[in-house]
Design an enzyme around this catalytic site. Structure first.
Site, PDB file in Angstrom:
ATOM      1  N   GLY A  16       1.571  77.898  29.785  1.00  0.00           N
ATOM      2  CA  GLY A  16       0.281  77.771  29.121  1.00  0.00           C
ATOM      3  C   GLY A  16       0.182  78.654  27.897  1.00  0.00           C
ATOM      4  O   GLY A  16       1.127  79.340  27.491  1.00  0.00           O
ATOM      5  N   ARG A  17      -0.988  78.627  27.310  1.00  0.00           N
ATOM      6  CA  ARG A  17      -1.251  79.466  26.146  1.00  0.00           C
ATOM      7  C   ARG A  17      -1.190  80.937  26.558  1.00  0.00           C
ATOM      8  O   ARG A  17      -1.762  81.341  27.555  1.00  0.00           O
ATOM      9  CB  ARG A  17      -2.635  79.106  25.598  1.00  0.00           C
ATOM     10  CG  ARG A  17      -3.014  79.771  24.297  1.00  0.00           C
ATOM     11  CD  ARG A  17      -4.359  79.233  23.846  1.00  0.00           C
ATOM     12  NE  ARG A  17      -4.810  79.861  22.619  1.00  0.00           N
ATOM     13  CZ  ARG A  17      -5.484  80.998  22.571  1.00  0.00           C
ATOM     14  NH1 ARG A  17      -5.789  81.630  23.699  1.00  0.00           N
ATOM     15  NH2 ARG A  17      -5.878  81.509  21.426  1.00  0.00           N
ATOM     16  N   ASP A  18      -0.451  81.748  25.796  1.00  0.00           N
ATOM     17  CA  ASP A  18      -0.342  83.191  26.033  1.00  0.00           C
ATOM     18  C   ASP A  18       0.210  83.491  27.426  1.00  0.00           C
ATOM     19  O   ASP A  18      -0.200  84.439  28.092  1.00  0.00           O
ATOM     20  CB  ASP A  18      -1.699  83.871  25.842  1.00  0.00           C
ATOM     21  CG  ASP A  18      -1.558  85.375  25.587  1.00  0.00           C
ATOM     22  OD1 ASP A  18      -0.502  85.790  25.088  1.00  0.00           O
ATOM     23  OD2 ASP A  18      -2.491  86.126  25.912  1.00  0.00           O
ATOM     24  N   HIS A  19       1.169  82.680  27.859  1.00  0.00           N
ATOM     25  CA  HIS A  19       1.789  82.858  29.179  1.00  0.00           C
ATOM     26  C   HIS A  19       2.432  84.240  29.282  1.00  0.00           C
ATOM     27  O   HIS A  19       3.197  84.647  28.415  1.00  0.00           O
ATOM     28  CB  HIS A  19       2.854  81.766  29.369  1.00  0.00           C
ATOM     29  CG  HIS A  19       3.542  81.798  30.687  1.00  0.00           C
ATOM     30  ND1 HIS A  19       3.047  81.158  31.800  1.00  0.00           N
ATOM     31  CD2 HIS A  19       4.689  82.393  31.083  1.00  0.00           C
ATOM     32  CE1 HIS A  19       3.874  81.339  32.818  1.00  0.00           C
ATOM     33  NE2 HIS A  19       4.880  82.096  32.412  1.00  0.00           N
TER      34      HIS A  19
ATOM     35  N   THR B 163       1.378  82.708  38.166  1.00  0.00           N
ATOM     36  CA  THR B 163       0.035  83.204  37.866  1.00  0.00           C
ATOM     37  C   THR B 163      -0.182  84.595  38.432  1.00  0.00           C
ATOM     38  O   THR B 163       0.504  84.999  39.375  1.00  0.00           O
ATOM     39  CB  THR B 163      -1.037  82.243  38.420  1.00  0.00           C
ATOM     40  OG1 THR B 163      -2.335  82.682  38.010  1.00  0.00           O
ATOM     41  CG2 THR B 163      -0.985  82.181  39.955  1.00  0.00           C
ATOM     42  N   ARG B 164      -1.148  85.310  37.834  1.00  0.00           N
ATOM     43  CA  ARG B 164      -1.623  86.572  38.397  1.00  0.00           C
ATOM     44  C   ARG B 164      -3.153  86.561  38.463  1.00  0.00           C
ATOM     45  O   ARG B 164      -3.791  87.596  38.478  1.00  0.00           O
ATOM     46  CB  ARG B 164      -1.107  87.757  37.582  1.00  0.00           C
ATOM     47  CG  ARG B 164      -1.539  87.807  36.131  1.00  0.00           C
ATOM     48  CD  ARG B 164      -1.023  89.094  35.461  1.00  0.00           C
ATOM     49  NE  ARG B 164      -1.658  89.358  34.196  1.00  0.00           N
ATOM     50  CZ  ARG B 164      -1.153  89.039  33.001  1.00  0.00           C
ATOM     51  NH1 ARG B 164       0.014  88.427  32.929  1.00  0.00           N
ATOM     52  NH2 ARG B 164      -1.805  89.337  31.886  1.00  0.00           N
TER      53      ARG B 164
ATOM     54  N   HIS C 220      -9.107  79.008  38.408  1.00  0.00           N
ATOM     55  CA  HIS C 220     -10.341  78.382  37.922  1.00  0.00           C
ATOM     56  C   HIS C 220     -10.028  76.934  37.548  1.00  0.00           C
ATOM     57  O   HIS C 220      -8.889  76.469  37.693  1.00  0.00           O
ATOM     58  CB  HIS C 220     -10.988  79.172  36.779  1.00  0.00           C
ATOM     59  CG  HIS C 220     -10.064  79.512  35.638  1.00  0.00           C
ATOM     60  ND1 HIS C 220      -9.428  78.564  34.887  1.00  0.00           N
ATOM     61  CD2 HIS C 220      -9.669  80.717  35.125  1.00  0.00           C
ATOM     62  CE1 HIS C 220      -8.700  79.142  33.946  1.00  0.00           C
ATOM     63  NE2 HIS C 220      -8.811  80.453  34.080  1.00  0.00           N
TER      64      HIS C 220
ATOM     65  N   HIS D 116      -7.073  75.941  35.241  1.00  0.00           N
ATOM     66  CA  HIS D 116      -5.790  76.054  35.940  1.00  0.00           C
ATOM     67  C   HIS D 116      -5.535  74.790  36.771  1.00  0.00           C
ATOM     68  O   HIS D 116      -4.443  74.220  36.751  1.00  0.00           O
ATOM     69  CB  HIS D 116      -5.786  77.249  36.895  1.00  0.00           C
ATOM     70  CG  HIS D 116      -5.770  78.581  36.226  1.00  0.00           C
ATOM     71  ND1 HIS D 116      -6.399  79.687  36.760  1.00  0.00           N
ATOM     72  CD2 HIS D 116      -5.206  78.993  35.068  1.00  0.00           C
ATOM     73  CE1 HIS D 116      -6.210  80.719  35.972  1.00  0.00           C
ATOM     74  NE2 HIS D 116      -5.499  80.324  34.931  1.00  0.00           N
TER      75      HIS D 116
END
Length: 737
Positions: A639-642, A544-545, A549, A552
């Site tokens: 995830g979506r759009d990783h 992650t960057r 939330h 996540h």
């Protein structure tokens, strides 16, 4: 030699393991059967246990209670019987204390006579019958405590002096057999089998059953050959057997019984006191480790986990340990020699077997920290490098980029660009490169050692053994790595600032980067050691960057359970990011709040990934997964759009690219967008929701709200986290790049 390549584990369920979380994790491990021990289950609970266990993908076995005398209900911690005290042994009693106990079945008292010795729970306590005159009128006999000790509920009782002809199968057993027929359960372990005729009788009751006869008496040992002619295998119950055979002779009995099973080409399981220390601790004793390995080498085809699985604190970790010991046993069995010469490298540097192997099979170790005086490099050519290259240098040396040992040479570089593989065919999707300008190139010579220094302070951080200098086509790089040459793309912007030549060669690290997050800058060797110390064998990684939330959080915990992983490795990027992204400090502090308040205890490890975001979409998705494989992760959340940016990549592109590889060695766990259902009051995949019911959660929206110092709703972000960030903004601290 080992009889089979595949050894079986029978897992006995009990109070600590009869739950969905544990059983989901067991589904993805080497478990052949989950066993219901009828001796510890009330008759009216058997069917409920069967129905629950059949929700999972592991076949169920039933363990008959057979003709065994057992203690009645005692206190949770047991009761202590004091030496030389008199104790009443009742026919009927609701509960026990240190002066009154009872046995089942109740009529067993009719067979005792003065002078009989009664051993309880593997000789934990020993009684001598003193007086039976009160039995007819008051339903109890009197005993004296000869050997004091603790006695628990439903513990085995042995008296070799009585002959009461108890039936082979109790009424509870017969009821359970009918339930097994109803629910299609075929596997049985049959307790206290003394003669082949008892197995034959069971086969008459249930011809389709697969039967493992438990050898736990002298009679069973004497008749084992005949029993093996009828049964599908045997189970050596070392605990009960030690009541009739001196404990020092149990190893010989076990070897003899294993040999008999091998001669009959039947399965032979070993039970009791396998890794019993793990009922309370994360590690077995050295004696237990040796016991299991030697039992495998003797030819056992499986193990039965009992106390450590049913009531122990660490049931899944116990399975991980036994599987690892089986793996180590096979190495010993398959080795042409067990000499120091043939095995020293494995003992020192080889993978423990607990975790997934590193990418390429072995962690690269290019660290020379503290082993070379930097003054020796004073006369070497020096090449100043920026923070990004310094971080790549460190990750190469500590093994994060294994199997890479240095910056890519031209053959490997071209292989990565064209085929997403190194020259030897190993999957690798992002080039790890060291660019230089024309002027810098002039000062360097192939075959020389180059001192790599920081542009900021001139300190020498590492050594490059220069093998190649070659030019590269930036447009080709951009098209193949970023799928665009648009200068607005942050990766393309970074590329345009690079020199026109690349250096290739192995590296060695002299000192690590100094960061404010050094305490969390874990190396692959360190994370592997942590995971192994926790008893984990399957770990899911999260890249992650962003500040965390609630979506996540949902997908992290959901992915951990869905994949059956022991733990979660949260690994945010700590290097440079694009404008508008969260600062590393904000990200780390949000996760530290989660660690303190919300994550399940002992199931999450937090580290920082000392690298920079490449914004390479699908290729970076594979890259981030392979790096986490080197850290010890068996699974990885995608995830979506990783690792995407803007609209440069289709939202599914970072998931679809995984279908192009069948040899990554790490399993992706895919998620679509996650939203919050107002109706259900829970988090769920957006595609499963009615659009009118869906509340969206997005990282962009979270950043916008926090930047404007607006508190997101509790369902959107944990209030402790959002309040913490807004307080930092109010204090004038930098939260965004």
């Amino acid at each position: 030699k080992i009889m089979n390549n595949y050894l079986k584990i029978i897992f006995t369920v009990g109070p600590t393991s009869l739950n969905e979380q544990v059983l989901r994790r067991l589904e993805v491990r080497n478990i052949s059967l989950v066993r219901i021990n009828l001796s510890h289950v009330q008759e009216d609970e058997i069917e409920k246990h069967i129905q629950f266990l059949q929700k999972f993908k592991i076949p169920v076995a039933i363990d008959t209670e057979g003709s065994q005398i057992r203690t009645g209900n005692c206190k949770t911690s047991g009761i202590f019987l004091n030496l030389n005290h008199f104790i009443k042994l009742h026919r009927n009693l609701e509960s026990c204390d240190n002066g009154n106990i009872y046995f089942t079945p109740p009529h067993i008292l009719d067979y005792f006579k003065p002078g009989d010795l009664i051993a309880i729970d593997f000789n934990s306590a020993l009684l001598r019958v003193e007086d039976v005159s009160s039995l007819a009128a008051l339903d109890f006999i009197t005993c004296r405590v000869i050997v004091e000790g603790y006695v628990g509920s439903k513990k085995g009782v042995h008296c070799e002096d009585i002959n009461c002809n108890l039936p082979s199968f109790s009424p509870k057993d017969l009821y359970a057999i009918e339930l097994a027929k109803k629910y299609g359960i075929k596997h049985f372990t049959l307790s206290f089998i003394d003669h082949a005729s008892e197995v034959e009788r069971f086969k008459q009751i249930y011809p389709q059953a697969i039967t493992y006869a438990k050898i736990e008496t002298i009679s069973g040992v004497k008749n084992v050959s005949a029993i093996l002619n009828i049964a599908d295998g045997i189970l050596i119950d070392r605990g009960d057997l030690s009541r009739e055979i001196p404990i020092e002779k149990i190893p010989l009995a076990q070897k003899m019984l294993i040999e008999q099973a091998r001669l009959h080409k039947k399965d032979v399981f070993v039970a009791s006191n396998l890794v019993e220390a793990m009922a309370l601790d994360l590690k077995p004793t050295r004696a237990e480790v040796n016991d299991i390995v030697n039992t495998v080498l003797d030819g056992a085809t499986g193990f039965v986990l009992t106390k450590e699985a049913a009531v122990g604190r660490y049931p899944v970790e116990t399975v991980n340990m036994v599987n690892n010991l089986i793996s180590q046993s096979k190495r010993i069995n398959g080795s042409p020699s067990i000499s120091v010469k043939n095995n020293l490298d494995y003992l020192i540097n080889g993978d423990s077997g607990f975790l997934i192997a590193p990418h390429g099979g072995k962690l690269v170790d290019g660290c020379l920290i503290g082993n070379i005086d930097s003054e020796e490099l004073a006369n070497s050519p020096k090449l100043p490098i920026n923070k990004d290259i310094l971080m790549d240098l460190e990750q190469l040396a500590v093994g994060t980029f294994s199997p890479l040992e240095g910056f890519l040479t031209k053959k490997d570089y071209q292989g990565v660009l064209d085929d997403m593989r190194l020259a030897d065919g190993t999957p690798w999707t992002l080039p790890i490169i060291l660019p230089v300008t024309q002027e810098e190139k002039k000062t360097l010579k192939i075959g020389k050692e180059i001192a790599l220094t920081s542009q900021e302070n001139g300190k020498i951080y590492g050594i490059l053994e220069l093998e190649e200098i070659y030019s590269f086509d930036k447009e080709e790089f951009a098209k193949k790595i970023f799928s665009t040459i648009d200068s607005k793309h942050p990766g393309v912007q970074h590329l345009e600032k690079m020199g026109d030549y690349l250096l290739g060669g192995k590296v060695r690290l002299l000192c690590k980067c100094d960061t404010e997050f050094s305490r969390l800058n874990l190396t692959p060797r360190q994370t592997r050691r942590i995971f192994e110390s926790l008893g984990w064998s399957k770990v899911i990684g999260f890249h992650t960057r962003n500040v965390i939330h609630r979506s996540h959080e949902y997908l992290q915990l959901e992915a951990m359970e869905r994949s059956g992983c022991d733990g979660l490795f949260v690994h945010p990027v700590a290097g440079k990011k694009k404008k508008g992204d969260y600062s590393t400090e904000a990200i780390v502090e949000s996760y530290e709040i989660m660690m303190e308040k919300y994550y399940p205890k002992n199931r999450v490890i937090l580290g920082v990934f000392l690298t920079y975001s490449r914004y390479a979409g699908p290729r970076e998705a594979i890259f981030t997964a392979l790096c986490r494989k080197n850290f010890g992760c068996s699974h990885f959340i995608v995830g979506r759009d990783h690792t995407g940016v803007g609209d440069y990549y289709h939202p599914k592109a970072s998931q679809e690219i995984f279908s192009q590889f069948d040899d990554l060695g790490i399993e992706p766990v895919f998620f679509d967008a996650v939203g919050y259902s107002k109706k259900l009051k829970q988090y769920i995949h957006s595609k499963e929701l009615d659009a009118n019911d869906l509340l969206h959660i997005s990282g962009t929206q979270a950043r916008d709200m926090l930047r404007q110092k607006q508190l997101p709703a509790d369902w959107f972000m944990r209030p402790e986290i959002s309040t913490h960030i807004i307080n930092k903004l109010n204090n004038g601290e930098e939260i965004f790049w």
